[in-house]
Design a protein around this motif. Structure first.
Motif, PDB file in Angstrom:
ATOM      1  N   ALA A 195      36.901  49.933  40.191  1.00 38.42           N
ATOM      2  CA  ALA A 195      36.502  48.981  41.227  1.00 38.42           C
ATOM      3  C   ALA A 195      37.465  49.035  42.412  1.00 38.42           C
ATOM      4  O   ALA A 195      37.036  49.046  43.571  1.00 38.42           O
ATOM      5  CB  ALA A 195      36.461  47.570  40.638  1.00 38.42           C
ATOM      6  N   SER A 196      38.765  49.090  42.127  1.00 39.97           N
ATOM      7  CA  SER A 196      39.736  49.137  43.219  1.00 39.97           C
ATOM      8  C   SER A 196      39.619  50.439  44.004  1.00 39.97           C
ATOM      9  O   SER A 196      39.780  50.456  45.230  1.00 39.97           O
ATOM     10  CB  SER A 196      41.148  48.986  42.659  1.00 39.97           C
ATOM     11  OG  SER A 196      41.487  50.077  41.839  1.00 39.97           O
ATOM     12  N   SER A 197      39.292  51.552  43.298  1.00 38.30           N
ATOM     13  CA  SER A 197      39.131  52.839  43.980  1.00 38.30           C
ATOM     14  C   SER A 197      37.911  52.820  44.898  1.00 38.30           C
ATOM     15  O   SER A 197      37.959  53.334  46.019  1.00 38.30           O
ATOM     16  CB  SER A 197      38.978  53.962  42.951  1.00 38.30           C
ATOM     17  OG  SER A 197      40.109  54.028  42.132  1.00 38.30           O
ATOM     18  N   LEU A 198      36.827  52.214  44.423  1.00 40.53           N
ATOM     19  CA  LEU A 198      35.623  52.111  45.266  1.00 40.53           C
ATOM     20  C   LEU A 198      35.913  51.274  46.502  1.00 40.53           C
ATOM     21  O   LEU A 198      35.484  51.609  47.611  1.00 40.53           O
ATOM     22  CB  LEU A 198      34.480  51.478  44.464  1.00 40.53           C
ATOM     23  CG  LEU A 198      33.812  52.345  43.403  1.00 40.53           C
ATOM     24  CD1 LEU A 198      32.727  51.552  42.694  1.00 40.53           C
ATOM     25  CD2 LEU A 198      33.201  53.595  44.028  1.00 40.53           C
ATOM     26  N   ASN A 199      36.629  50.180  46.321  1.00 36.32           N
ATOM     27  CA  ASN A 199      36.958  49.313  47.443  1.00 36.32           C
ATOM     28  C   ASN A 199      37.846  50.035  48.452  1.00 36.32           C
ATOM     29  O   ASN A 199      37.738  49.821  49.662  1.00 36.32           O
ATOM     30  CB  ASN A 199      37.642  48.051  46.918  1.00 36.32           C
ATOM     31  CG  ASN A 199      37.838  47.015  48.009  1.00 36.32           C
ATOM     32  OD1 ASN A 199      38.864  46.376  48.103  1.00 36.32           O
ATOM     33  ND2 ASN A 199      36.836  46.821  48.863  1.00 36.32           N
ATOM     34  N   SER A 234      32.192  47.637  49.791  1.00 35.52           N
ATOM     35  CA  SER A 234      32.424  46.200  49.670  1.00 35.52           C
ATOM     36  C   SER A 234      32.997  45.836  48.296  1.00 35.52           C
ATOM     37  O   SER A 234      32.553  46.368  47.269  1.00 35.52           O
ATOM     38  CB  SER A 234      31.103  45.453  49.881  1.00 35.52           C
ATOM     39  OG  SER A 234      31.233  44.110  49.467  1.00 35.52           O
ATOM     40  N   TYR A 235      33.982  44.955  48.287  1.00 33.98           N
ATOM     41  CA  TYR A 235      34.586  44.593  46.997  1.00 33.98           C
ATOM     42  C   TYR A 235      33.597  43.876  46.084  1.00 33.98           C
ATOM     43  O   TYR A 235      33.745  43.881  44.864  1.00 33.98           O
ATOM     44  CB  TYR A 235      35.850  43.760  47.204  1.00 33.98           C
ATOM     45  CG  TYR A 235      35.642  42.320  47.582  1.00 33.98           C
ATOM     46  CD1 TYR A 235      35.433  41.342  46.617  1.00 33.98           C
ATOM     47  CD2 TYR A 235      35.667  41.922  48.913  1.00 33.98           C
ATOM     48  CE1 TYR A 235      35.247  40.018  46.966  1.00 33.98           C
ATOM     49  CE2 TYR A 235      35.482  40.609  49.275  1.00 33.98           C
ATOM     50  CZ  TYR A 235      35.267  39.653  48.299  1.00 33.98           C
ATOM     51  OH  TYR A 235      35.083  38.350  48.638  1.00 33.98           O
ATOM     52  N   LYS A 236      32.548  43.267  46.682  1.00 34.24           N
ATOM     53  CA  LYS A 236      31.529  42.619  45.845  1.00 34.24           C
ATOM     54  C   LYS A 236      30.743  43.678  45.061  1.00 34.24           C
ATOM     55  O   LYS A 236      30.471  43.514  43.869  1.00 34.24           O
ATOM     56  CB  LYS A 236      30.583  41.803  46.719  1.00 34.24           C
ATOM     57  CG  LYS A 236      31.268  40.673  47.467  1.00 34.24           C
ATOM     58  CD  LYS A 236      30.307  39.983  48.410  1.00 34.24           C
ATOM     59  CE  LYS A 236      31.038  38.951  49.275  1.00 34.24           C
ATOM     60  NZ  LYS A 236      30.151  38.339  50.271  1.00 34.24           N
ATOM     61  N   VAL A 237      30.378  44.769  45.758  1.00 32.28           N
ATOM     62  CA  VAL A 237      29.663  45.872  45.089  1.00 32.28           C
ATOM     63  C   VAL A 237      30.583  46.523  44.051  1.00 32.28           C
ATOM     64  O   VAL A 237      30.164  46.818  42.918  1.00 32.28           O
ATOM     65  CB  VAL A 237      29.190  46.908  46.128  1.00 32.28           C
ATOM     66  CG1 VAL A 237      28.536  48.098  45.430  1.00 32.28           C
ATOM     67  CG2 VAL A 237      28.234  46.279  47.115  1.00 32.28           C
ATOM     68  N   SER A 238      31.847  46.746  44.442  1.00 30.67           N
ATOM     69  CA  SER A 238      32.813  47.373  43.529  1.00 30.67           C
ATOM     70  C   SER A 238      32.978  46.533  42.268  1.00 30.67           C
ATOM     71  O   SER A 238      33.007  47.059  41.147  1.00 30.67           O
ATOM     72  CB  SER A 238      34.165  47.522  44.229  1.00 30.67           C
ATOM     73  OG  SER A 238      34.035  48.231  45.426  1.00 30.67           O
ATOM     74  N   TYR A 239      33.077  45.239  42.455  1.00 32.00           N
ATOM     75  CA  TYR A 239      33.258  44.360  41.309  1.00 32.00           C
ATOM     76  C   TYR A 239      32.008  44.345  40.418  1.00 32.00           C
ATOM     77  O   TYR A 239      32.107  44.278  39.188  1.00 32.00           O
ATOM     78  CB  TYR A 239      33.567  42.941  41.796  1.00 32.00           C
ATOM     79  CG  TYR A 239      34.359  42.128  40.817  1.00 32.00           C
ATOM     80  CD1 TYR A 239      35.748  42.253  40.740  1.00 32.00           C
ATOM     81  CD2 TYR A 239      33.732  41.261  39.939  1.00 32.00           C
ATOM     82  CE1 TYR A 239      36.472  41.524  39.825  1.00 32.00           C
ATOM     83  CE2 TYR A 239      34.458  40.529  39.022  1.00 32.00           C
ATOM     84  CZ  TYR A 239      35.827  40.652  38.976  1.00 32.00           C
ATOM     85  OH  TYR A 239      36.550  39.936  38.058  1.00 32.00           O
ATOM     86  N   PHE A 285      34.498  33.308  44.362  1.00 29.66           N
ATOM     87  CA  PHE A 285      34.391  34.755  44.544  1.00 29.66           C
ATOM     88  C   PHE A 285      33.425  35.051  45.702  1.00 29.66           C
ATOM     89  O   PHE A 285      32.321  34.514  45.751  1.00 29.66           O
ATOM     90  CB  PHE A 285      33.862  35.417  43.260  1.00 29.66           C
ATOM     91  CG  PHE A 285      33.723  36.907  43.365  1.00 29.66           C
ATOM     92  CD1 PHE A 285      34.805  37.741  43.179  1.00 29.66           C
ATOM     93  CD2 PHE A 285      32.491  37.484  43.679  1.00 29.66           C
ATOM     94  CE1 PHE A 285      34.677  39.111  43.283  1.00 29.66           C
ATOM     95  CE2 PHE A 285      32.349  38.854  43.778  1.00 29.66           C
ATOM     96  CZ  PHE A 285      33.443  39.663  43.576  1.00 29.66           C
ATOM     97  N   GLY A 286      33.865  35.889  46.631  1.00 29.92           N
ATOM     98  CA  GLY A 286      33.015  36.273  47.757  1.00 29.92           C
ATOM     99  C   GLY A 286      33.238  35.446  49.004  1.00 29.92           C
ATOM    100  O   GLY A 286      32.597  35.710  50.033  1.00 29.92           O
ATOM    101  N   SER A 287      34.106  34.439  48.926  1.00 32.52           N
ATOM    102  CA  SER A 287      34.318  33.588  50.099  1.00 32.52           C
ATOM    103  C   SER A 287      35.229  34.262  51.135  1.00 32.52           C
ATOM    104  O   SER A 287      35.247  33.864  52.286  1.00 32.52           O
ATOM    105  CB  SER A 287      34.926  32.250  49.669  1.00 32.52           C
ATOM    106  OG  SER A 287      36.174  32.461  49.034  1.00 32.52           O
ATOM    107  N   LYS A 288      36.000  35.269  50.711  1.00 36.04           N
ATOM    108  CA  LYS A 288      36.899  35.980  51.619  1.00 36.04           C
ATOM    109  C   LYS A 288      36.348  37.375  51.912  1.00 36.04           C
ATOM    110  O   LYS A 288      35.558  37.926  51.139  1.00 36.04           O
ATOM    111  CB  LYS A 288      38.302  36.107  50.995  1.00 36.04           C
ATOM    112  CG  LYS A 288      38.930  34.788  50.573  1.00 36.04           C
ATOM    113  CD  LYS A 288      39.342  33.965  51.766  1.00 36.04           C
ATOM    114  CE  LYS A 288      40.051  32.692  51.314  1.00 36.04           C
ATOM    115  NZ  LYS A 288      40.440  31.837  52.463  1.00 36.04           N
ATOM    116  N   SER A 289      36.763  37.932  53.023  1.00 38.57           N
ATOM    117  CA  SER A 289      36.286  39.269  53.394  1.00 38.57           C
ATOM    118  C   SER A 289      37.042  40.372  52.649  1.00 38.57           C
ATOM    119  O   SER A 289      36.559  41.495  52.541  1.00 38.57           O
ATOM    120  CB  SER A 289      36.435  39.484  54.899  1.00 38.57           C
ATOM    121  OG  SER A 289      37.799  39.320  55.277  1.00 38.57           O
ATOM    122  N   LYS A 290      38.238  40.065  52.158  1.00 34.29           N
ATOM    123  CA  LYS A 290      39.028  41.055  51.417  1.00 34.29           C
ATOM    124  C   LYS A 290      39.573  40.416  50.147  1.00 34.29           C
ATOM    125  O   LYS A 290      39.579  39.200  50.001  1.00 34.29           O
ATOM    126  CB  LYS A 290      40.195  41.570  52.271  1.00 34.29           C
ATOM    127  CG  LYS A 290      39.777  42.357  53.491  1.00 34.29           C
ATOM    128  CD  LYS A 290      40.991  42.847  54.252  1.00 34.29           C
ATOM    129  CE  LYS A 290      40.580  43.657  55.482  1.00 34.29           C
ATOM    130  NZ  LYS A 290      41.749  44.116  56.260  1.00 34.29           N
TER     131      LYS A 290
END
Length: 276
Positions: A144-148, A153-158, A228-233
């Motif tokens: 997930a961290s590698s995809l981000n 998007s960290y939401k997709v990665s997560y 979760f998802g309230s921040k951009s990063k």
């Protein structure tokens, strides 16, 4: 519960365990795409040998994947039989020739049909070990961290990491329900007939679906409570930098993919024809 039947990430120190998850995903995706599009036997044999060599390099024990491999082997064999059963002359149509090996009316066996089925079997040998390697040697959190890091998007990665992490959970729940059914007198082991076991599996699927939905609801509620998802990063506990090994595996994937494209030009299409 047979732990060896649970398919999921297994920590290790092999070369493949040390690779960046994004590099492994890139290799798996590109090489699988190349194997799925081409029917050049020479290319498929090389990738098959490479896939099995990588599997040995990962130091994965046979007991860890035996159940899944046998399961996939059964359905792959069933698929090959079905291809021959419904169109035993497909190989002749593809290769434009007919070399009869066994005359049996509608089910006449030709060298062309066997060669086509051999290529289909090679595709399984190419892609199945790669898929298993990716699942068994990739830490979902690191993935997930590698995809981000690749600007996804960290939401997709997560979500992808959760899906990977959820695979062993589903299998664990399946075995737990299976053991509960057997404790109630529903024999689902190898002692029961195939038909009885098939009916028993249907009785497992419904509670498995409800159990999965309940777990999804629990996870989504917990994520909402933590905003979760309230921040951009977001930050990650595990993050793998790209190393020379990762660049090497990416270049190897690109090389194999370009080779498959070149063979399209050499073979004048997707199929290598040794009967010309």
């Amino acid at each position: 519960m047979p732990e060896q039947n649970i398919l999921g990430f297994r920590p290790g120190t092999s070369y493949l365990h040390q690779l960046n998850a994004s590099a492994k995903l890139f290799f798996f995706f590109l090489v699988s795409l190349a194997c799925m599009t081409t029917f050049d036997t020479r290319f498929l044999v090389v990738v098959s040998v490479l896939s099995l060599a990588l599997f040995r390099l990962a130091k994965i024990k046979w007991a860890q994947v035996a159940f899944v491999v046998k399961f996939i082997f059964f359905f792959s064999l069933l698929n090959l039989v079905a291809i021959f059963f419904f169109q035993p002359t497909y190989g002749e149509t593809l290769y434009g020739s007919r070399h009869v090996l066994l005359a049996a009316g509608y089910f006449t066996v030709t060298a062309e049909e066997l060669f086509y089925l051999f290529n289909v079997a090679l595709k399984y040998i190419c892609t199945v070990p790669l898929a298993l390697l990716f699942l068994l040697t990739t830490d979902p959190s690191a993935f997930a961290s590698s995809l981000n890091k690749l600007k996804i998007s960290y939401k997709v990665s997560y979500a992808v990491a959760l899906a990977l992490r959820y695979i062993p959970d589903i299998q664990t729940t399946y075995w737990e329900i299976s053991l509960a059914q057997q404790a109630r007198g529903n024999e689902l082991s190898k002692k029961a007939s195939l038909l009885t076991r098939a009916k028993g599996m249907l009785n497992i699927i419904i509670p498995l679906i409800f159990s999965s939905l309940d777990r999804i609801n629990t996870i989504s509620t917990a994520m909402q409570l933590r905003r979760f998802g309230s921040k951009s990063k977001r930050t990650w506990y595990t993050e793998q930098p790209f190393t020379a090994k990762d660049r090497g595996i990416v270049l190897l994937a690109l090389f194999l993919f370009l080779c498959s494209l070149y063979l399209f030009h050499v073979d004048h299409g997707r199929f290598y024809n040794p009967f010309q």
